[in-house]
Design a protein around this motif. Sequence first.
Motif, PDB file in Angstrom:
ATOM      1  N   LEU A 499       0.834  -1.208   0.000  1.00 26.72           N
ATOM      2  CA  LEU A 499       0.000   0.000   0.000  1.00 26.72           C
ATOM      3  C   LEU A 499       0.868   1.256   0.000  1.00 26.72           C
ATOM      4  O   LEU A 499       0.646   2.187  -0.776  1.00 26.72           O
ATOM      5  CB  LEU A 499      -0.921   0.012   1.220  1.00 26.72           C
ATOM      6  N   ASP A 500       1.868   1.217   0.907  1.00 27.45           N
ATOM      7  CA  ASP A 500       2.797   2.367   0.989  1.00 27.45           C
ATOM      8  C   ASP A 500       3.408   2.633  -0.373  1.00 27.45           C
ATOM      9  O   ASP A 500       3.487   3.763  -0.838  1.00 27.45           O
ATOM     10  CB  ASP A 500       3.933   2.044   1.968  1.00 27.45           C
ATOM     11  N   PHE A 501       3.819   1.513  -0.949  1.00 26.85           N
ATOM     12  CA  PHE A 501       4.502   1.673  -2.229  1.00 26.85           C
ATOM     13  C   PHE A 501       3.582   2.302  -3.266  1.00 26.85           C
ATOM     14  O   PHE A 501       3.958   3.238  -3.948  1.00 26.85           O
ATOM     15  CB  PHE A 501       5.004   0.315  -2.725  1.00 26.85           C
ATOM     16  N   SER A 502       2.352   1.791  -3.347  1.00 21.20           N
ATOM     17  CA  SER A 502       1.478   2.325  -4.392  1.00 21.20           C
ATOM     18  C   SER A 502       1.130   3.776  -4.091  1.00 21.20           C
ATOM     19  O   SER A 502       1.051   4.600  -4.989  1.00 21.20           O
ATOM     20  CB  SER A 502       0.245   1.455  -4.575  1.00 21.20           C
ATOM     21  N   ARG A 503       0.968   4.107  -2.787  1.00 20.75           N
ATOM     22  CA  ARG A 503       0.695   5.513  -2.445  1.00 20.75           C
ATOM     23  C   ARG A 503       1.873   6.394  -2.854  1.00 20.75           C
ATOM     24  O   ARG A 503       1.727   7.456  -3.438  1.00 20.75           O
ATOM     25  CB  ARG A 503       0.448   5.645  -0.944  1.00 20.75           C
ATOM     26  N   ASP A 563      12.395  -1.282   9.568  1.00 18.69           N
ATOM     27  CA  ASP A 563      11.912  -2.666   9.581  1.00 18.69           C
ATOM     28  C   ASP A 563      12.334  -3.385   8.308  1.00 18.69           C
ATOM     29  O   ASP A 563      12.774  -4.528   8.342  1.00 18.69           O
ATOM     30  CB  ASP A 563      10.379  -2.693   9.667  1.00 18.69           C
ATOM     31  N   ASN A 564      12.195  -2.697   7.205  1.00 13.78           N
ATOM     32  CA  ASN A 564      12.578  -3.299   5.925  1.00 13.78           C
ATOM     33  C   ASN A 564      14.051  -3.639   5.891  1.00 13.78           C
ATOM     34  O   ASN A 564      14.441  -4.715   5.421  1.00 13.78           O
ATOM     35  CB  ASN A 564      12.249  -2.353   4.773  1.00 13.78           C
ATOM     36  N   LEU A 565      14.899  -2.710   6.379  1.00 11.64           N
ATOM     37  CA  LEU A 565      16.353  -2.968   6.383  1.00 11.64           C
ATOM     38  C   LEU A 565      16.672  -4.156   7.285  1.00 11.64           C
ATOM     39  O   LEU A 565      17.459  -5.043   6.920  1.00 11.64           O
ATOM     40  CB  LEU A 565      17.111  -1.726   6.842  1.00 11.64           C
ATOM     41  N   LEU A 566      16.038  -4.167   8.479  1.00 13.21           N
ATOM     42  CA  LEU A 566      16.301  -5.269   9.421  1.00 13.21           C
ATOM     43  C   LEU A 566      15.790  -6.589   8.839  1.00 13.21           C
ATOM     44  O   LEU A 566      16.459  -7.622   8.930  1.00 13.21           O
ATOM     45  CB  LEU A 566      15.617  -4.971  10.761  1.00 13.21           C
ATOM     46  N   PHE A 610      18.086  -0.249  -5.409  1.00 16.66           N
ATOM     47  CA  PHE A 610      17.066   0.703  -4.964  1.00 16.66           C
ATOM     48  C   PHE A 610      15.955   0.881  -5.991  1.00 16.66           C
ATOM     49  O   PHE A 610      15.005   1.618  -5.768  1.00 16.66           O
ATOM     50  CB  PHE A 610      17.695   2.074  -4.658  1.00 16.66           C
ATOM     51  N   ASP A 611      16.107   0.204  -7.165  1.00 14.20           N
ATOM     52  CA  ASP A 611      15.069   0.338  -8.196  1.00 14.20           C
ATOM     53  C   ASP A 611      13.808  -0.422  -7.777  1.00 14.20           C
ATOM     54  O   ASP A 611      13.888  -1.438  -7.086  1.00 14.20           O
ATOM     55  CB  ASP A 611      15.557  -0.242  -9.535  1.00 14.20           C
ATOM     56  N   ARG A 612      12.688   0.090  -8.285  1.00 17.52           N
ATOM     57  CA  ARG A 612      11.422  -0.579  -7.982  1.00 17.52           C
ATOM     58  C   ARG A 612      11.435  -1.981  -8.570  1.00 17.52           C
ATOM     59  O   ARG A 612      11.911  -2.175  -9.693  1.00 17.52           O
ATOM     60  CB  ARG A 612      10.262   0.192  -8.606  1.00 17.52           C
ATOM     61  N   PHE A 613      10.915  -2.915  -7.866  1.00 20.73           N
ATOM     62  CA  PHE A 613      10.757  -4.316  -8.284  1.00 20.73           C
ATOM     63  C   PHE A 613      12.078  -5.026  -8.521  1.00 20.73           C
ATOM     64  O   PHE A 613      12.076  -6.164  -8.961  1.00 20.73           O
ATOM     65  CB  PHE A 613       9.929  -4.431  -9.590  1.00 20.73           C
ATOM     66  N   LEU A 629      10.405  -4.381  -3.512  1.00 17.61           N
ATOM     67  CA  LEU A 629       9.909  -3.029  -3.227  1.00 17.61           C
ATOM     68  C   LEU A 629      10.576  -2.414  -2.002  1.00 17.61           C
ATOM     69  O   LEU A 629      10.639  -1.191  -1.874  1.00 17.61           O
ATOM     70  CB  LEU A 629       8.406  -3.071  -2.963  1.00 17.61           C
ATOM     71  N   GLY A 630      11.085  -3.309  -1.118  1.00 12.48           N
ATOM     72  CA  GLY A 630      11.581  -2.848   0.182  1.00 12.48           C
ATOM     73  C   GLY A 630      12.528  -1.679   0.098  1.00 12.48           C
ATOM     74  O   GLY A 630      12.264  -0.608   0.669  1.00 12.48           O
ATOM     75  N   LEU A 631      13.628  -1.850  -0.629  1.00 15.21           N
ATOM     76  CA  LEU A 631      14.663  -0.811  -0.627  1.00 15.21           C
ATOM     77  C   LEU A 631      14.196   0.465  -1.316  1.00 15.21           C
ATOM     78  O   LEU A 631      14.557   1.561  -0.899  1.00 15.21           O
ATOM     79  CB  LEU A 631      15.946  -1.325  -1.276  1.00 15.21           C
ATOM     80  N   SER A 632      13.376   0.326  -2.360  1.00 18.57           N
ATOM     81  CA  SER A 632      12.926   1.558  -3.017  1.00 18.57           C
ATOM     82  C   SER A 632      12.031   2.335  -2.055  1.00 18.57           C
ATOM     83  O   SER A 632      12.042   3.564  -2.018  1.00 18.57           O
ATOM     84  CB  SER A 632      12.242   1.255  -4.344  1.00 18.57           C
ATOM     85  N   LEU A 633      11.296   1.590  -1.223  1.00 20.13           N
ATOM     86  CA  LEU A 633      10.478   2.221  -0.190  1.00 20.13           C
ATOM     87  C   LEU A 633      11.365   2.923   0.833  1.00 20.13           C
ATOM     88  O   LEU A 633      11.126   4.087   1.202  1.00 20.13           O
ATOM     89  CB  LEU A 633       9.653   1.126   0.488  1.00 20.13           C
TER      90      LEU A 633
END
Length: 667
Positions: A499-503, A563-566, A610-613, A629-633
């Motif tokens: 959701l975050d990503f799409s927003r 959280d994503n990095l961990l 860091f690119d999407r997908f 998606l994690g890192l791009s987020l």
Amino acid sequence: MRVRQLIQARPGRHLVLVFTLTILLPGLVLAIVGVRALIQERALAAQEMRERLDRSAALAAQQLGRELQTWRTLLDAVGRTGTIDPGALPDWLRESAAEPGAAALVAAGPDGVRVWPRDALAYQPWPELTAAPRPPALPRPLAEAERVELGDKDYPRAISLYQNLFAQAAGDQRAWLLHRLARVYRKAGRANEARRTFETLAARTTDHVGALPADLVARYELSSDEAAARHANRAPARALALYRDLVGGSWPLEKTRYLYYADTARAWAAAGRPPSEEVIRLSTLDEAKRGLAEAFVLDAGVGGFVIMSRPTNGAPRAPRIALAVATRWLQAHRWPDLFAALAVDGLDVGLVASNGDVLYGEPPATTSAGVPLAASRPVQEGRLSWRVEVRPAHADAWSANLARRRTVFVTMLIAVLALMSFGTYLTLRVVRREVEIARMKSDFVSTVSHEFRSPLTAIRQLGEMLMRGRVPNEARRQEYYERITSESDRLARLVENVLDFSRMDEGRRPYALVPIDTSAWLNELAARFEAHASQNGHQLITDIPARLPELLADREALSTALDNLLDNAVKYSPAPAAVWLDANARDGGVTIRVRDRGIGIAPVDQPHIFDRFYRGTDGTAREVKGTGLGLSLVQHIVQAHGGCVTFESRSGEGTTFSVHLKGASIP
Ligand code: ADP
């Protein structure tokens, strides 16, 4: 849809097809059309030039024909009237009279020779037409006196006989007698009397001695005496004056006589000393006039003269009319005027006689790069048979211009092709990128579905077991509850991420930045994460100083990022393993580091993580579940906080991500 499927299925081959159809083929066609156009333009330019030269040659021939026609008309007019009327002559011919030896018009018949300008010729041409009648036989008394002089050589008697006869004689006879008298005086050694008698004879300018003008004969004799008794320091005045009058045309003589008298007089005038300026000047004039006279004698366009004669009826003594003009004079004065219009047009005109003599301009036709750069036309008038030749004045400039146009054309063609190639390159890049994203998206869909499925399955199975009372003891039940909670957390995080990503992707993610106590926040985050990590046998080692600078942050968003990095640190480290979380105050801000000793990031992946997908290409990394998606987020969130993320990684040794954030007090 089909196209997308195709592209996704075999992007390489279809791209080549699309590229060939849209770029390569049109490019090739363009190049071929360009080269053909170039060749055609060259042929066209040559054709244009040829036509222009042809037209101009026809024009030049017409002008020249008209000019020669006026010459002919002039001769005919003279032939009809038998007189030369200077007023009726064309301007150019009258102007030529200013230059001795340039041009002359001669009309000769039985009743005499008329020359215009009067003194133009050194001697009279065509003596056969006007041969003076032979002097009649001498009357008896004169013949008797001559016999006493020449036969008896009795000079005193001859003198008295001549003197007696002179007293009764008149006109030409007196001149003849004076001449004989002077001659006998000379033979008798009475030089003074001889000289005086010659002087008397020299004054009789209208009389003749035989066929010769009396004054010429007398002055010749006087000059001869002067030459014989030459004074070293006295100029030969008589000889010079005689030469001057001969050249000046005082006596219309025929060729051999003129040559004899003029050559002798000149020799006397110049003898023994360097010739005076006047002798040189007269000699030049003499030569010019002889040349012009000779042209009439030869009656052919040789020796630098153009001769046009009126046709005669063939009889040897028929009147003859001719015009002779020096070719150099025509070159300098007449032809340039006649062909002025063509010269203004940038064309050179050449004129060649039938015998190959060049009458005007440069002779040979030039060619430039295979294009003949001249056109010619014959011009015939009476016995004159010429060729006019027209060519560009600056053939080199013409071909240079052609070459320049070709260069511009080729350059443009190359530029267009280069531009097309560059466009192709860009298009290929973009297409490749799009194909990559399409591939990544489809990967994403399948991974996300998979990611969703496993926690859902776990929750469902555990819930079912609990519901059916199949879990025997409380401890086990407790464990199942915890697992259900953690799986739900994972699911929630996953949903949150997507959701975050799409927003974020749509630019709709609002960040509410408030000051937060960094140390407290990090400790809380670490505690929550540790609970989750320890379940998988991972250990979180933290080093969080008690007093870190405050941050201005959207706490929830920043927590998602960490959280994503961990999560990644744990995901990409084979269990059981330790991951580290530490923080440092730096430059009034905070650097938070997440470190693992996991599989590391392959160098090929490093620029793209860091690119999407984007998901690691490494086999081990691929086995790990993820969405790319994690890192791009993470990057998006950190950048929204005015910070930045960096990382260091070595394959097989581990990775450290550093998040640099500004402190709340820093503007
Ligand atoms: P994913 O869902 O695949 O983890 P991310 O955007 O979080 O997506 O990460 C992108 C890629 O970066 C991963 O697929 C992985 O190859 C690599 N990566 C990220 N973090 C680490 C790490 N700590 N160790 C090794 N590789 C990592």
